[in-house]
Write an enzyme that holds these catalytic residues in place. Sequence first.
Site, mmCIF file in Angstrom:
data_model
loop_
_atom_site.group_PDB
_atom_site.id
_atom_site.type_symbol
_atom_site.label_atom_id
_atom_site.label_comp_id
_atom_site.label_asym_id
_atom_site.label_seq_id
_atom_site.Cartn_x
_atom_site.Cartn_y
_atom_site.Cartn_z
ATOM 1 N N GLY A 174 -52.166 20.648 -12.231
ATOM 2 C CA GLY A 174 -51.822 19.394 -13.743
ATOM 3 C C GLY A 174 -51.290 19.068 -14.531
ATOM 4 N N ASP A 175 -52.597 20.350 -15.578
ATOM 5 C CA ASP A 175 -52.363 20.963 -17.048
ATOM 6 C C ASP A 175 -50.793 21.218 -17.849
ATOM 7 O OD1 ASP A 175 -55.536 20.818 -17.206
ATOM 8 O OD2 ASP A 175 -55.603 22.856 -16.056
ATOM 9 N N TYR A 176 -50.100 22.388 -16.921
ATOM 10 C CA TYR A 176 -49.053 22.461 -17.149
ATOM 11 C C TYR A 176 -48.026 21.637 -16.603
ATOM 12 C CZ TYR A 176 -51.465 27.556 -17.162
ATOM 13 O OH TYR A 176 -51.819 28.283 -16.969
ATOM 14 N N ALA A 179 -49.184 19.448 -20.213
ATOM 15 C CA ALA A 179 -49.379 19.547 -21.075
ATOM 16 C C ALA A 179 -47.813 19.811 -22.205
ATOM 17 C CB ALA A 179 -48.936 21.786 -21.242
#
Length: 406
Positions: A174-176, A179
């Site tokens: 989910g982070d990427y 971002a």
Amino acid sequence: MTRHKPLEGVRVVELATYAAAPAALRVLADWGAEVWKVESFDGDPYRRQAPVFNIPLMEDENLSFDMTSLNKKFVALNLKNAGGMQALHSMLQNADVLVTSFRQKALDKLGLSYDVLKDKYPRLVMAQMFGYGDKGPEKDTAGYDVTCYVARGGILGSFHERGTSPINEPNAFGDYQVALTLASGICAALYAREKTGKGDRVVTSLFHQALWAMSVPIMSSQYGNTYPKSRMEVANPFNNTYRTSDDRWLIICVPDYDVYFRKMMGLFGREDVFEDEDINTIGNVLARKTQSKAIGIIGESMGKKPLAEWLKIFKENDVPCEKGALPSEILDDPQAWAIDGLRKVTYPSGNERVITTTPVRFESMGDPDAVIARGLGADTASVLKDCGYPDADIGKMQQDKAIICG
């Protein structure tokens, strides 16, 4: 042709750790922004995360940290020291954007809330990454992508085959994704500033990103669409996954079931079912709930040939399909290399490694640079000089343990 980087001249202060917010600034750095990554004397914990990803932790080869930190400058400040905090404010005075993943209470304690900074630096864009958002009962709750995005966002409870264990989510999945959302919000705020002359506050969260990604399941659940699902019950048997004789999975995607029924069943060698009213129209399939019958027929045929043979058959007959690629196979995917989705980087260790790249290209710029991350405080002195600090003051601040110069 001269390369034009769209964010050239934009300066960004990064006060963030781990993956989501730093990955957003990897995007902005790729687009030409000068990103000053501020770290504590202990460094961003993400510098030490390699073993979590089954990557050896090496000082001269740190792919896991580079994924969020290519093309940046590295500054080490002690924000508990008056000199270190003053250095941060000097950087903010010379910056266009501040990006932080610090929780709001920590920002308030440091005197770095938006309400304080907007008066000191009216043109500054402040972007904040939260786990759950800046409002509501979870606004102060710590969160990582596996909790806020995957679990609370509905992915953990929805994506697996019904009756089996939950998915094993890839690290920072989910982070990427979030971002790119934060990066787009920052760019919009910078564009607005050109018209208003004023900065703004940009907010996003891992949880909200998951809600957006899960739009169809969440909205359709109001009409009785339930998850998790079984592949034996999908609405259209021609939009489904199937196992081949060599124990590989592939997916086919033929939305118009009725138009292509005879063609598809012919490819499967099942001309005998052309007139089977249980399955020869999508209307009958849904009305009679015979998806499992059609899927069983297709699955039996698919299990008689290996993956490569089926891919050849489908490609020759213009049937949209793909194998379920493994990460190790993607390293050799010619399409990934053709779009610069993968890049080779040589490390001080002497090893050449492959990294993934940010997924936007500008005709005027071409492929972005890929300058590997430097050590803790490697650029402290040069950044502070850019902010007007003389060498003597920088030396004194180092003695006073306000900064680290690598």
